[in-house]
Structure formats: C-alpha cells, structure tokens
Design an enzyme around this catalytic site. Structure first.
Site, PDB file in Angstrom:
ATOM      1  N   ARG A   1      14.156  17.788  -7.282  1.00  0.00           N
ATOM      2  CA  ARG A   1      13.387  16.990  -8.259  1.00  0.00           C
ATOM      3  C   ARG A   1      12.264  16.211  -7.565  1.00  0.00           C
ATOM      4  O   ARG A   1      12.395  15.833  -6.406  1.00  0.00           O
ATOM      5  CB  ARG A   1      14.348  16.072  -9.028  1.00  0.00           C
ATOM      6  CG  ARG A   1      15.358  16.912  -9.809  1.00  0.00           C
ATOM      7  CD  ARG A   1      16.341  16.085 -10.571  1.00  0.00           C
ATOM      8  NE  ARG A   1      15.674  15.309 -11.612  1.00  0.00           N
ATOM      9  CZ  ARG A   1      16.313  14.399 -12.356  1.00  0.00           C
ATOM     10  NH1 ARG A   1      17.595  14.170 -12.152  1.00  0.00           N
ATOM     11  NH2 ARG A   1      15.659  13.741 -13.283  1.00  0.00           N
TER      12      ARG A   1
ATOM     13  N   ASP B   1      16.256  12.139 -23.195  1.00  0.00           N
ATOM     14  CA  ASP B   1      17.518  12.791 -22.814  1.00  0.00           C
ATOM     15  C   ASP B   1      18.199  13.488 -23.992  1.00  0.00           C
ATOM     16  O   ASP B   1      19.130  14.272 -23.801  1.00  0.00           O
ATOM     17  CB  ASP B   1      18.469  11.764 -22.186  1.00  0.00           C
ATOM     18  CG  ASP B   1      17.927  11.267 -20.855  1.00  0.00           C
ATOM     19  OD1 ASP B   1      17.149  11.994 -20.214  1.00  0.00           O
ATOM     20  OD2 ASP B   1      18.263  10.131 -20.464  1.00  0.00           O
TER      21      ASP B   1
ATOM     22  N   LYS C   1      14.134  17.720 -15.055  1.00  0.00           N
ATOM     23  CA  LYS C   1      15.394  16.978 -15.201  1.00  0.00           C
ATOM     24  C   LYS C   1      16.482  17.686 -14.384  1.00  0.00           C
ATOM     25  O   LYS C   1      16.180  18.493 -13.519  1.00  0.00           O
ATOM     26  CB  LYS C   1      15.755  16.877 -16.687  1.00  0.00           C
ATOM     27  CG  LYS C   1      14.770  16.031 -17.488  1.00  0.00           C
ATOM     28  CD  LYS C   1      14.805  14.581 -17.040  1.00  0.00           C
ATOM     29  CE  LYS C   1      13.836  13.723 -17.817  1.00  0.00           C
ATOM     30  NZ  LYS C   1      13.724  12.373 -17.281  1.00  0.00           N
TER      31      LYS C   1
HETATM   32  C1  S3P Z   1      16.305   6.886 -16.936  1.00  0.00           C
HETATM   33  C2  S3P Z   1      15.035   7.285 -17.230  1.00  0.00           C
HETATM   34  C3  S3P Z   1      14.686   8.636 -17.700  1.00  0.00           C
HETATM   35  C4  S3P Z   1      15.925   9.382 -18.189  1.00  0.00           C
HETATM   36  C5  S3P Z   1      17.091   9.240 -17.257  1.00  0.00           C
HETATM   37  C6  S3P Z   1      17.468   7.773 -17.104  1.00  0.00           C
HETATM   38  C7  S3P Z   1      16.533   5.503 -16.455  1.00  0.00           C
HETATM   39  O1  S3P Z   1      14.123   9.358 -16.635  1.00  0.00           O
HETATM   40  O2  S3P Z   1      15.629  10.744 -18.382  1.00  0.00           O
HETATM   41  O3  S3P Z   1      18.211   9.942 -17.730  1.00  0.00           O
HETATM   42  O4  S3P Z   1      17.681   5.038 -16.490  1.00  0.00           O
HETATM   43  O5  S3P Z   1      15.552   4.873 -16.048  1.00  0.00           O
HETATM   44  P1  S3P Z   1      12.538   9.307 -16.308  1.00  0.00           P
HETATM   45  O6  S3P Z   1      12.192   7.944 -15.876  1.00  0.00           O
HETATM   46  O7  S3P Z   1      12.342  10.313 -15.215  1.00  0.00           O
HETATM   47  O8  S3P Z   1      11.875   9.716 -17.590  1.00  0.00           O
END
Ligand code: S3P
Length: 418
Positions: A117, A305, A332
């Site tokens: 990632r 999500d 993801k």
């Molecule tokens: C999250 C932010 C999101 C989400 C992840 C949890 C967080 O990711 O998809 O499951 O707790 O800050 P991104 O910041 O990459 O969008």
C-alpha cells in the site's frame, strides 16, 4: 472456507463491536498524553491489537480487560524500535506522524498486503514539516529519523483521514502553526479527540489548524462501529428487519445512510444521544425494494469502507447504479474495485469495473456462488451478506480475515466459522 446457506428472513437486535478508527486513536493519543485513561468498548480486532502492540513497544503501559483498556502514556519513548503494524493502514500511517512528532527513530513495517500500500502519501506531507521519513520504494518498511519539526501548510490532494491525522499528530509537536486541508472532509475522530485532550486546534471547513500542544489523557467510551453495523443494516434492508444498538453516527461516517436514502431503504435513528463527543443512535432498518443510484466523488469519503457493500446493494436494486470518484478503493486491503466486481459477478450479478468505481446493473435477485475474500475483511463480510440474501448460497474462501475489524462476525450471524 465458509459455507453459507440463504436465509428467507433475517431479523434481530445486534450490538456490534467498538469503532476501529476511534479505538486506534484512543490508544495512540493516550499513549502520548499525560496521565492515565480508561477506554471502554474498545475494538479488540487485529488492527487495533497492532496499534496496542506498537504503543507498548514504544513504552506505553496498556492493560487489557476484555474490551476495556487502561492506558498510561510514557514521557520517554523507546528509540530504535521495530514496529509491526500487521495489516493496519491506520496504525502505520498515524504512527509515522506520531513518531515524527515525538522525535522517535523507528522502523514501521507490516504484512504483505500492507507492504503493497502507498506510503509516500504520508511521507511527503510530513516532509513539509521537516520530518525525515524514508519509504521503501514508496512502501513499507517506513523509516522515521528524529528531526525537529516546523509548522507548515499542507494541502492534501486526496481526502484521507489517515494522512490528515498523521500531519496533525506531527503538527502538535512542531514549532508554530500547522494547517492541513483536504478536498472533501474525511472522518474527523482525530480532531475531536485532540480537542477533548486539550490541544490547541481549530477547524475551518475542510482545513484543520493545530499549534504545539501537550495532551491530557482522556477516558473514551467507544461507540459501536457503523462500518461493522452496515452489514447487519444491509441484511435488514434485504431480508427483514434489524436493530443495531449504540452505533456511532458521526456525520463524517454516515455516508451509508446517504446511500440508503438514495436506494430508497427505510431506516430510523432511535435513541439519539452524545457519548464522549461522538453522537450515537440505535439504527432500525426494514426490508425495502431498492432503486439504482448515482454516487460521485463528494459522497465517497464518508462511506469509503462501506462501498463494497453499497455496490452489492446496488446489485439487488432495480435499475442501473453508477459509483465514481472512488479510485482510493484500488489501494485498500485489496484492490476493492476489482475484488468487489468479482464478488458481485460471482454471485450472478452484473458489475462492470471503472477506473474509479463501478457500474452495477441491478437484478433484484442474485443466484449465489463461490467468493474469494483475497484476505480482505470487508470483502469477506460483504460476501456473507450477498450469500445470505442469494437464492442458492455458496462459499467464502479465507473468511477468517474478518477478525481484522470484527472478530465475532460469523457468530453474530449465527454461523460457525470452519
Ligand atoms: C481510516 C481512514 C480511511 C479508512 C480506514 C480507516 C482511519 O482510510 O478507509 O479504514 O481510521 O483514519 P484513508 O484515510 O486511507 O481513506
């Protein structure tokens, strides 16, 4: 392999596990604060266990008693540690900002999925504050070296709560003022928790400004995770009636309800109250016929999500749905545009991949089939919903990955995990 038979009706009252995002932040922020805090209804999924493991490795004292955590921060963080972030993007990205702020040198690494990632998205904004962070070809392992930080203005090109939070966690230890802005507002749990801990923080639309701040430990009562409740809400909409209790309805997280509104799904928010700075409600959902919808870039962050599940609901709707502006799904735990389209098509639906989303031609009924989770918890749980609502059921390969965010998911469905 999990075999799932279809259900004629799905009805019940459910208490879902604690919010993953709030648990990560409650553990990490209290580990860097003065004093002691108790966190109740914490999620003990593998991702949050990764955050606890890393904070302990840095010297925090974290005692676990079921879903209650007692956290005592440390003024002296251990240096030169290797921090195993497991599968958790939130752990590695927030912790990169935290370590840069505290001047800790550390190596942060994770499993195969996490190592694929993108990490430049966090290293580059932090370097604007003067942080010395090196990635491995843009990926983990990430190496953080101690460096004094200066406040800066950071404009994020993508909406990401993980990156925004990393900048804020570094910003509260930098000299001067740090402002981070994003194109669409992402989840704001970090901002709320920093404010509750006494940080000097201002929010102005999609921009957040912090000054150097000492944090005071704060007790956190974690609401149930709307991202976990979403599977049970969807089953209510498809197959009967469900009530999910005490779910966090922070407006930066309720995109699933926007999707429900557009799909025509009937739901009610009962018993609304505020607990620990976050609003919660019991969410009642009833079976409804659904129609195709359109979702675009501004809709995406608040349901990021839940998008595999939303796409699945579209497959059960009447008419065509178009979801765009969701390119983030490609990076993801799996490439969720690919894995979601495969899931829907394997169930007998019609989902076409776009570069940044999907076109789903709704069929109102899906036959069923076999689905690979690709070790992605959200794909495994979406598959379970699809199979329970299908005509013939089928199998899920590698279902145990749901333990990342929802360890007793199959129990709550009344299924034994083999
Ligand atoms: C999250 C932010 C999101 C989400 C992840 C949890 C967080 O990711 O998809 O499951 O707790 O800050 P991104 O910041 O990459 O969008």
């Amino acid at each position: 392999m999990q075999s799932i038979k279809p259900r004629e009706r799905f009805e019940g009252e459910f208490t879902l596990p604690g919010d993953k995002s709030v648990t990560h932040r409650a553990v990490m922020l209290n580990s860097g604060a003065n004093g002691e805090a108790t966190i109740t209804n914490a999620l003990m999924g593998e991702d949050c266990v990764s955050t606890c493991r890393c904070m302990r490795a840095l010297g925090a004292d974290i005692q676990t008693d079921g879903t209650t955590l007692h956290v005592k921060g440390t003024p002296r963080f251990r240096r030169g540690t290797e921090l195993n972030c497991g599968n958790s993007g939130t752990t590695i990205r927030l912790l990169t900002g935290f370590a840069a702020g505290k001047g800790i040198d550390a190596k942060l690494y994770g499993d195969e999925s996490l190592s694929s990632r993108p990490m430049k998205r966090v290293a580059e904004p932090l370097s604007l504050l003067g942080a010395d962070i090196r990635t491995t070809d843009g990926h983990a392992p990430v190496f953080v070296y101690p460096k004094a930080l200066q406040g800066a203005k950071v404009e994020l090109k993508i909406a990401s709560a993980q990156v925004k939070s990393a900048v804020l966690l570094a910003g509260i230890s930098a000299d001067g003022e740090t402002t981070v802005s994003e194109p669409v507002k992402s989840r704001d749990h970090t901002e709320r928790m920093l404010a509750a801990m006494g940080a000097d923080i201002r929010v102005n639309g999609n921009a957040v400004t912090v000054q150097r701040s000492e944090l005071k430990a704060v007790d956190v009562c974690v609401p149930s995770d709307i991202s976990s409740a979403a599977y049970f809400m969807a089953l209510g909409a498809l197959k009967g009636k469900t009530l999910c209790k005490n779910v966090g309805i922070n407006p930066t997280r309720t995109g699933i309800l926007t999707a429900f509104d557009r799909l025509g799904i009937k739901y009610g928010l009962l018993n609304r109250r505020v607990s620990g700075g976050e609003e919660t409600a019991d969410i009642l959902v009833e079976k409804t016929d659904m129609r195709g919808i359109c979702l675009t870039a501004e809709d995406i962050p608040s349901m990021i999500d839940e998008l595999p599940l939303v796409a699945l609901l579209c497959a059960f709707a009447d008419g065509e749905s178009r979801i765009t502006g969701a390119k983030e799904l490609r990076v993801k735990e799996s490439d969720r545009i690919k894995t979601t389209a495969e899931l829907i098509n394997n169930l007998g639906g019609d989902c076409q991949e776009l570069e940044d989303g999907f076109v789903v031609r709704g069929k109102t009924k899906l036959v069923g089939g076999d689905i690979d989770s690709y070790l992605d918890h959200r794909i495994a749980m979406t598959a379970a919903v699809g199979l329970l609502a299908s005509q013939k059921g089928g199998n899920i390969k590698a279902p145990e990955c749901c333990a990342i965010s929802f360890p007793d998911f199959f129990d709550k469905l009344g299924l034994k995990l083999y």
